[in-house]
Design a protein around this motif. Sequence first.
Motif, short mmCIF file in Angstrom:
data_model
loop_
_atom_site.label_atom_id
_atom_site.label_comp_id
_atom_site.label_asym_id
_atom_site.label_seq_id
_atom_site.Cartn_x
_atom_site.Cartn_y
_atom_site.Cartn_z
N CYS A 155 4.83 5.11 -12.16
CA CYS A 155 6.02 5.98 -12.21
C CYS A 155 7.24 5.39 -11.52
O CYS A 155 8.32 5.98 -11.58
N ASP A 156 7.11 4.27 -10.85
CA ASP A 156 8.20 3.59 -10.14
C ASP A 156 8.72 4.33 -8.92
O ASP A 156 9.75 3.98 -8.38
N ASP A 157 8.01 5.37 -8.48
CA ASP A 157 8.39 6.04 -7.23
C ASP A 157 7.95 5.17 -6.06
O ASP A 157 6.98 4.42 -6.17
N PRO A 158 8.65 5.26 -4.93
CA PRO A 158 8.24 4.49 -3.76
C PRO A 158 6.85 4.92 -3.28
O PRO A 158 6.51 6.09 -3.32
N ILE A 159 6.06 3.95 -2.85
CA ILE A 159 4.75 4.24 -2.25
C ILE A 159 4.98 4.34 -0.75
O ILE A 159 5.49 3.40 -0.14
N PRO A 160 4.64 5.47 -0.14
CA PRO A 160 4.88 5.64 1.30
C PRO A 160 4.20 4.54 2.13
O PRO A 160 3.11 4.06 1.79
N GLU A 161 4.87 4.16 3.21
CA GLU A 161 4.35 3.10 4.06
C GLU A 161 2.95 3.42 4.59
O GLU A 161 2.09 2.54 4.66
N ALA A 162 2.73 4.68 4.95
CA ALA A 162 1.41 5.07 5.47
C ALA A 162 0.32 4.78 4.45
O ALA A 162 -0.76 4.30 4.81
N ARG A 163 0.58 5.04 3.18
CA ARG A 163 -0.42 4.75 2.14
C ARG A 163 -0.61 3.25 2.00
O ARG A 163 -1.73 2.76 1.87
N ARG A 164 0.48 2.49 2.02
CA ARG A 164 0.37 1.04 1.87
C ARG A 164 -0.42 0.42 3.01
O ARG A 164 -1.16 -0.54 2.82
N LEU A 165 -0.27 0.99 4.20
CA LEU A 165 -1.02 0.47 5.35
C LEU A 165 -2.48 0.90 5.32
O LEU A 165 -3.37 0.14 5.69
N ALA A 166 -2.71 2.12 4.88
CA ALA A 166 -4.08 2.66 4.84
C ALA A 166 -4.89 2.05 3.70
O ALA A 166 -6.11 1.93 3.81
N GLN A 167 -4.23 1.69 2.61
CA GLN A 167 -4.92 1.17 1.43
C GLN A 167 -4.27 -0.14 0.99
O GLN A 167 -3.51 -0.17 0.02
N PRO A 168 -4.53 -1.24 1.70
CA PRO A 168 -3.92 -2.52 1.31
C PRO A 168 -4.24 -2.86 -0.14
O PRO A 168 -5.36 -2.67 -0.60
N GLY A 169 -3.25 -3.33 -0.84
CA GLY A 169 -3.42 -3.70 -2.24
C GLY A 169 -3.18 -2.56 -3.21
O GLY A 169 -3.35 -2.74 -4.41
#
Length: 78
Positions: free
Chosen positions: A44-58
């Motif tokens: 959807c091209d929405d930003p992925i929150p930093e907390a999610r990116r850190l919790a789920q690398p990749g």
Amino acid sequence: MLIVADIADFANDLVQERIDQALAARNATRPALVAHSFLFCETCDDPIPEARRLAQPGCTQCVGCLAIEEMMEARHAR
């Protein structure tokens, strides 16, 4: 005895299977994902929150798009 709804359901399932196969073939030709998370959801091209990116690398999708994808996969996993 087949009724029209059964035929329509069969046709719909067949179309969905072909779509799934085409998407799988397209995804197979993509280059391997980098080990880091995407900043934006590939769906959807929405930003992925930093907390999610850190919790789920990749991760490549936001939580909402991932949930929808998992529901669709579960529906068609019969």
